[in-house]
Design a protein around this motif. Structure first.
Motif, PDB file in Angstrom:
ATOM      1  N   THR A  19       3.847 -16.059  -3.956  1.00 20.72           N
ATOM      2  CA  THR A  19       5.133 -15.384  -4.080  1.00 20.72           C
ATOM      3  C   THR A  19       5.113 -14.070  -3.315  1.00 20.72           C
ATOM      4  O   THR A  19       4.052 -13.535  -2.972  1.00 20.72           O
ATOM      5  CB  THR A  19       5.452 -15.089  -5.554  1.00 20.72           C
ATOM      6  OG1 THR A  19       4.489 -14.131  -6.052  1.00 20.72           O
ATOM      7  CG2 THR A  19       5.396 -16.367  -6.382  1.00 20.72           C
ATOM      8  N   HIS A  20       6.295 -13.552  -3.068  1.00 25.11           N
ATOM      9  CA  HIS A  20       6.410 -12.271  -2.383  1.00 25.11           C
ATOM     10  C   HIS A  20       5.756 -11.169  -3.214  1.00 25.11           C
ATOM     11  O   HIS A  20       5.098 -10.258  -2.669  1.00 25.11           O
ATOM     12  CB  HIS A  20       7.897 -11.952  -2.161  1.00 25.11           C
ATOM     13  CG  HIS A  20       8.138 -10.884  -1.124  1.00 25.11           C
ATOM     14  ND1 HIS A  20       8.798 -11.107   0.049  1.00 25.11           N
ATOM     15  CD2 HIS A  20       7.786  -9.580  -1.095  1.00 25.11           C
ATOM     16  CE1 HIS A  20       8.859 -10.004   0.759  1.00 25.11           C
ATOM     17  NE2 HIS A  20       8.256  -9.049   0.079  1.00 25.11           N
ATOM     18  N   GLU A  21       5.912 -11.252  -4.512  1.00 30.82           N
ATOM     19  CA  GLU A  21       5.322 -10.238  -5.399  1.00 30.82           C
ATOM     20  C   GLU A  21       3.801 -10.248  -5.332  1.00 30.82           C
ATOM     21  O   GLU A  21       3.157  -9.191  -5.383  1.00 30.82           O
ATOM     22  CB  GLU A  21       5.785 -10.455  -6.843  1.00 30.82           C
ATOM     23  CG  GLU A  21       7.268 -10.164  -7.092  1.00 30.82           C
ATOM     24  CD  GLU A  21       8.182 -11.202  -6.445  1.00 30.82           C
ATOM     25  OE1 GLU A  21       7.713 -12.335  -6.184  1.00 30.82           O
ATOM     26  OE2 GLU A  21       9.366 -10.879  -6.201  1.00 30.82           O
ATOM     27  N   GLN A  22       3.215 -11.437  -5.204  1.00 36.92           N
ATOM     28  CA  GLN A  22       1.758 -11.512  -5.079  1.00 36.92           C
ATOM     29  C   GLN A  22       1.296 -10.831  -3.781  1.00 36.92           C
ATOM     30  O   GLN A  22       0.280 -10.119  -3.769  1.00 36.92           O
ATOM     31  CB  GLN A  22       1.320 -12.980  -5.104  1.00 36.92           C
ATOM     32  CG  GLN A  22       1.420 -13.633  -6.478  1.00 36.92           C
ATOM     33  CD  GLN A  22       1.082 -15.108  -6.420  1.00 36.92           C
ATOM     34  OE1 GLN A  22       1.523 -15.824  -5.512  1.00 36.92           O
ATOM     35  NE2 GLN A  22       0.298 -15.578  -7.381  1.00 36.92           N
ATOM     36  N   TRP A  23       2.036 -11.070  -2.714  1.00 32.51           N
ATOM     37  CA  TRP A  23       1.671 -10.427  -1.448  1.00 32.51           C
ATOM     38  C   TRP A  23       1.779  -8.913  -1.569  1.00 32.51           C
ATOM     39  O   TRP A  23       0.898  -8.180  -1.095  1.00 32.51           O
ATOM     40  CB  TRP A  23       2.597 -10.949  -0.340  1.00 32.51           C
ATOM     41  CG  TRP A  23       2.355 -10.286   0.985  1.00 32.51           C
ATOM     42  CD1 TRP A  23       1.399 -10.583   1.899  1.00 32.51           C
ATOM     43  CD2 TRP A  23       3.088  -9.174   1.524  1.00 32.51           C
ATOM     44  NE1 TRP A  23       1.481  -9.746   2.974  1.00 32.51           N
ATOM     45  CE2 TRP A  23       2.511  -8.861   2.775  1.00 32.51           C
ATOM     46  CE3 TRP A  23       4.169  -8.426   1.070  1.00 32.51           C
ATOM     47  CZ2 TRP A  23       2.990  -7.829   3.576  1.00 32.51           C
ATOM     48  CZ3 TRP A  23       4.651  -7.386   1.862  1.00 32.51           C
ATOM     49  CH2 TRP A  23       4.056  -7.108   3.103  1.00 32.51           C
ATOM     50  N   GLN A  24       2.847  -8.445  -2.215  1.00 30.12           N
ATOM     51  CA  GLN A  24       2.999  -7.006  -2.408  1.00 30.12           C
ATOM     52  C   GLN A  24       1.831  -6.434  -3.217  1.00 30.12           C
ATOM     53  O   GLN A  24       1.352  -5.332  -2.939  1.00 30.12           O
ATOM     54  CB  GLN A  24       4.316  -6.699  -3.118  1.00 30.12           C
ATOM     55  CG  GLN A  24       5.547  -6.751  -2.224  1.00 30.12           C
ATOM     56  CD  GLN A  24       6.806  -6.329  -2.942  1.00 30.12           C
ATOM     57  OE1 GLN A  24       6.841  -6.315  -4.177  1.00 30.12           O
ATOM     58  NE2 GLN A  24       7.842  -5.998  -2.194  1.00 30.12           N
ATOM     59  N   GLY A  29      -3.130  -2.982  -3.256  1.00 32.94           N
ATOM     60  CA  GLY A  29      -4.564  -2.783  -3.383  1.00 32.94           C
ATOM     61  C   GLY A  29      -5.172  -2.177  -2.134  1.00 32.94           C
ATOM     62  O   GLY A  29      -6.012  -1.269  -2.207  1.00 32.94           O
ATOM     63  N   VAL A  30      -4.745  -2.654  -0.968  1.00 30.41           N
ATOM     64  CA  VAL A  30      -5.277  -2.116   0.289  1.00 30.41           C
ATOM     65  C   VAL A  30      -4.854  -0.659   0.467  1.00 30.41           C
ATOM     66  O   VAL A  30      -5.660   0.199   0.843  1.00 30.41           O
ATOM     67  CB  VAL A  30      -4.788  -2.976   1.477  1.00 30.41           C
ATOM     68  CG1 VAL A  30      -5.197  -2.326   2.794  1.00 30.41           C
ATOM     69  CG2 VAL A  30      -5.357  -4.382   1.376  1.00 30.41           C
ATOM     70  N   LEU A  31      -3.587  -0.366   0.191  1.00 30.64           N
ATOM     71  CA  LEU A  31      -3.103   1.006   0.357  1.00 30.64           C
ATOM     72  C   LEU A  31      -3.776   1.948  -0.630  1.00 30.64           C
ATOM     73  O   LEU A  31      -4.034   3.116  -0.319  1.00 30.64           O
ATOM     74  CB  LEU A  31      -1.586   1.045   0.174  1.00 30.64           C
ATOM     75  CG  LEU A  31      -0.751   0.371   1.270  1.00 30.64           C
ATOM     76  CD1 LEU A  31       0.719   0.390   0.909  1.00 30.64           C
ATOM     77  CD2 LEU A  31      -0.974   1.066   2.605  1.00 30.64           C
ATOM     78  N   ARG A  32      -4.054   1.446  -1.824  1.00 35.94           N
ATOM     79  CA  ARG A  32      -4.706   2.282  -2.831  1.00 35.94           C
ATOM     80  C   ARG A  32      -6.097   2.707  -2.348  1.00 35.94           C
ATOM     81  O   ARG A  32      -6.538   3.836  -2.602  1.00 35.94           O
ATOM     82  CB  ARG A  32      -4.793   1.509  -4.149  1.00 35.94           C
ATOM     83  CG  ARG A  32      -4.956   2.404  -5.372  1.00 35.94           C
ATOM     84  CD  ARG A  32      -4.780   1.607  -6.651  1.00 35.94           C
ATOM     85  NE  ARG A  32      -3.418   1.119  -6.817  1.00 35.94           N
ATOM     86  CZ  ARG A  32      -3.087  -0.163  -6.875  1.00 35.94           C
ATOM     87  NH1 ARG A  32      -4.023  -1.098  -6.792  1.00 35.94           N
ATOM     88  NH2 ARG A  32      -1.816  -0.526  -7.026  1.00 35.94           N
ATOM     89  N   LYS A  33      -6.778   1.806  -1.655  1.00 32.92           N
ATOM     90  CA  LYS A  33      -8.111   2.141  -1.139  1.00 32.92           C
ATOM     91  C   LYS A  33      -8.038   3.232  -0.079  1.00 32.92           C
ATOM     92  O   LYS A  33      -9.001   3.954   0.150  1.00 32.92           O
ATOM     93  CB  LYS A  33      -8.761   0.894  -0.551  1.00 32.92           C
ATOM     94  CG  LYS A  33      -9.135  -0.155  -1.587  1.00 32.92           C
ATOM     95  CD  LYS A  33      -9.729  -1.382  -0.922  1.00 32.92           C
ATOM     96  CE  LYS A  33     -10.077  -2.456  -1.956  1.00 32.92           C
ATOM     97  NZ  LYS A  33     -10.612  -3.686  -1.312  1.00 32.92           N
ATOM     98  N   SER A  34      -6.878   3.336   0.603  1.00 34.78           N
ATOM     99  CA  SER A  34      -6.722   4.364   1.635  1.00 34.78           C
ATOM    100  C   SER A  34      -6.110   5.640   1.073  1.00 34.78           C
ATOM    101  O   SER A  34      -5.742   6.539   1.826  1.00 34.78           O
ATOM    102  CB  SER A  34      -5.855   3.835   2.780  1.00 34.78           C
ATOM    103  OG  SER A  34      -4.540   3.552   2.338  1.00 34.78           O
ATOM    104  N   ALA A  43       5.369  -0.142  -1.405  1.00 35.33           N
ATOM    105  CA  ALA A  43       4.181  -0.569  -0.668  1.00 35.33           C
ATOM    106  C   ALA A  43       4.580  -1.250   0.640  1.00 35.33           C
ATOM    107  O   ALA A  43       3.967  -1.035   1.691  1.00 35.33           O
ATOM    108  CB  ALA A  43       3.346  -1.513  -1.524  1.00 35.33           C
ATOM    109  N   GLU A  44       5.610  -2.049   0.548  1.00 32.57           N
ATOM    110  CA  GLU A  44       6.087  -2.724   1.755  1.00 32.57           C
ATOM    111  C   GLU A  44       6.728  -1.724   2.714  1.00 32.57           C
ATOM    112  O   GLU A  44       6.555  -1.812   3.930  1.00 32.57           O
ATOM    113  CB  GLU A  44       7.086  -3.813   1.371  1.00 32.57           C
ATOM    114  CG  GLU A  44       7.428  -4.757   2.505  1.00 32.57           C
ATOM    115  CD  GLU A  44       8.137  -6.005   2.014  1.00 32.57           C
ATOM    116  OE1 GLU A  44       8.677  -6.730   2.867  1.00 32.57           O
ATOM    117  OE2 GLU A  44       8.154  -6.252   0.798  1.00 32.57           O
ATOM    118  N   ASP A  45       7.457  -0.760   2.171  1.00 29.48           N
ATOM    119  CA  ASP A  45       8.088   0.263   3.009  1.00 29.48           C
ATOM    120  C   ASP A  45       7.044   1.081   3.760  1.00 29.48           C
ATOM    121  O   ASP A  45       7.294   1.541   4.883  1.00 29.48           O
ATOM    122  CB  ASP A  45       8.949   1.198   2.152  1.00 29.48           C
ATOM    123  CG  ASP A  45      10.175   0.498   1.591  1.00 29.48           C
ATOM    124  OD1 ASP A  45      10.544  -0.564   2.125  1.00 29.48           O
ATOM    125  OD2 ASP A  45      10.752   1.009   0.610  1.00 29.48           O
TER     126      ASP A  45
END
Length: 626
Positions: A19-24, A29-34, A43-45
């Protein structure tokens, strides 16, 4: 989705549908690491890119983004192509431009192009090219029933058109077999020169009537959107201006007695193709959709609603320094033009910005299209981008933005009024100013100019091009600001025998300073300043002697933040004592800034800074004449 033979089973049947929500969630998670704690649409924005015209490119598109109104190739609204079979059975028309003033040399180049892959000619005639009286000599030996000719004669189009039509008759070319464009463009002339010669509207309408009656394969008028692109306009502004100019032409032809469908059949639209391939694809697709709407409202039937397009690789993106890179830019642009469905494509030679192209440059230009058509087989696929959710959404967004601008022009009285009153010029200037800011800060890098320049490159010299029309909208290039800096450096080299230099004072081991040495070297060279990095590393005891030996007038400290804290103050003081008129530091020192400034650092250079302003200041401090 692939199915197993005769089984009716899907190979993906055992996998859950994401789902789109799963991708978000994964993006979060990736952005949180940065270090960016965002969630959901934020997150998408964070991964989205803002384009001109208020458009946004998002990181993920789904079927929900497809506007679903593209139709089929060859059918209204013609988004997917003007004809069911694509531009031509063998791909798009390869149209080469010729702008030499000598008919004999023009003829030599024309015959060479036609013998080696070019399928039509775009001839500059009059003040911008071969004289009208020399048109017959320029086309000597050309099979005019096989090679379509598109004229570009500015306000001399009545005489040029008459000369070409006379030539067709003299060579017994049946009028039903004549193909090409006579190039009448009164509105485009107003955009380029700031005035409209009396009588041109009537002459264009008369030519259109003649072509409609006697030359079914010949178009009289061009709706040229290049002046708006070349003045710094965005894709939507280019489209909106072309629609308004097309409507102005329809009104002129309607006043002359042509039906809406006949009038539409007399127009060819010319657009710029840039190295932003997806935006170019979307622009050409949106242009057909928008013009189909204009034609429908005007009362034209389907036969007249399909826009005929001539795409030209952008002159704005072409550079004068390291011009060989232009081959790559024009390759991407011509690919985008072909994929976008242009009927004719002109690839400007890589040396276009330097003057008249030589035979090698013309060969590379025409072979660019040939490779895409013959070797990459792009001509075998109709609307290759069709069905891409990204392209379909971008096409739709761009069409709406362009239509809004078109409506604004119409409310202002139409394209002629908007040009005379300054509305178009003001709006394009605003767009270009914003883009110039990005170019100056290297957020829109220009390879070979603002990024990875080569001060030692051998200049490419060409014969001067005929003077272009002036007095109307300005013409801009992405390299303008950096070109001015490099020209100052060239003049300094010619007068003194050496370029202005900057000493790179690298502190500590290579691992600590290499990244910022590379950054600083790249930055200063883009302004024509030669970096001297010898020795590889210095400290407070060796910096002064090394600076004096370098022959530089300014210096730049390069290292890691920890070493800046330990050594930068003393080294800066040593450089100042050795005569450095200005000391720079590569990076953002944060809390150390005040301390370093007190020790002698005058300016800090870092990614995102205004490179043009910094380099202009540096040349001024070195006494390099403007």
């Amino acid at each position: 989705m692939t199915l197993l033979p005769d089984s009716g089973l899907s190979l993906a049947a055992e996998f859950p549908e994401p789902t789109h929500e799963q991708w978000q969630g994964l993006v979060e998670g990736v952005l949180r690491k940065s270090g960016r704690d965002v969630s959901g649409t934020a997150a998408e924005d964070a991964l989205s890119t803002t384009l001109e015209d208020g458009l946004t490119t998002r990181p993920l598109y789904t079927a929900a983004d497809d506007p679903g109104d593209g139709g089929l190739p060859g059918f209204a609204p013609f988004t997917r192509g003007g004809t069911p079979g694509g531009p031509a059975p063998g791909g798009w028309d390869v149209r080469q431009r010729h702008a030499r003033t000598d008919p004999a040399r023009t003829n030599e180049a024309v015959l060479d192009d036609l013998a080696n892959g070019t399928t039509s000619l775009w001839l500059a005639v009059g003040r911008s090219g071969v004289p009208v009286s020399g048109l017959a000599d320029a086309l000597a030996g050309v099979y005019l029933d096989l090679a379509p000719v598109a004229l570009d004669a500015g306000d001399e189009f009545p005489g040029a058109a008459a000369a070409l039509l006379r030539l067709y008759d003299e060579r017994d070319v049946p009028r039903g077999e004549v193909r090409g464009t006579l190039g009448a463009d009164p509105v485009g002339g107003l955009a380029r020169t700031g005035h409209e010669t009396p009588g041109l509207r009537e002459a264009a309408a008369e030519l259109a009537g003649l072509c409609h009656r006697e030359y079914p394969g010949l178009r009289a008028l061009v709706v040229d959107a290049l002046p708006y692109h070349e003045a710094g306009g965005s894709a939507a502004q280019e489209l909106g201006c072309s629609l308004a100019a097309g409507v102005a032409a329809l009104r002129d032809l309607d006043a002359a007695g042509l039906s809406a469908e006949a009038a539409c059949g007399q127009l060819e639209f010319r657009y710029a193709a840039t190295a932003d391939q997806f935006l170019t694809i979307a622009k050409l697709r949106a242009a057909r959709r928008l013009w189909a709407r204009v034609a429908e409202v005007s009362g034209a039937g389907p036969a007249g609603a399909a826009q005929r397009q001539h795409a030209v690789t952008s002159s704005v993106m072409m550079t004068r320094r390291d011009p060989w890179v232009n081959m790559l830019r024009t390759t991407v642009a011509s690919l985008a033009a072909g994929v976008g469905g242009a009927d004719s494509v002109t690839v400007l030679p890589f040396d276009h910005s330097l003057g008249l192209p030589d035979a090698f440059a013309r060969r590379i230009a025409r072979n660019t299209s040939t490779i895409l058509i013959e070797e990459s087989h792009l001509g075998r696929v109709i609307d290759p981008a069709g069905g891409s959710w990204y392209v379909e959404r971008l096409t739709d967004d761009l069409a709406h933005a362009a239509w809004a601008w078109f409506q604004e022009i119409e409310r202002a009285g139409g394209q002629r009024a908007a040009l005379r009153d300054g509305l178009v010029a003001e709006r394009l200037a605003t767009t270009w100013a914003a883009r110039s800011e990005k170019l100056a800060r290297r957020r829109e890098p220009v390879t070979g100019v603002s990024e990875f320049p080569q001060l030692a490159e051998t200049p490419v010299v060409r014969d001067a091009s005929p003077p272009a029309a002036t007095g109307g909208l300005p013409t801009v290039r992405r390299d303008d600001a950096f070109e001015a800096l490099r020209t100052r450096s060239d003049a300094h080299l010619a007068s003194t025998g050496a370029r202005p230099r900057v000493f790179l004072a690298a502190l500590g081991p290579a691992a600590a300073h290499t990244a910022r040495v590379t950054f600083a070297s790249n930055l200063f060279q883009s302004g024509g300043v030669e970096p001297v990095h010898d020795p590889v590393t210095v400290d407070a005891s060796t910096a002064a002697e090394a600076f004096e030996r370098s022959g530089a007038a300014i210096a730049c400290l390069c290292s890691s933040d920890p070493l800046y804290a330990e050594q930068a103050g003393e080294v800066a003081a040593a450089l100042k004592s050795a005569g450095a008129t200005r000391v720079y530091l590569a990076g953002r020192p944060g809390e150390l800034r005040e301390t370093l400034t007190g020790a002698g650092v005058d300016e800090f250079v870092a990614a995102g800074g205004d490179a043009v302003a910094q380099l202009t200041s540096a040349l001024d401090h070195m006494g390099v004449a403007p």
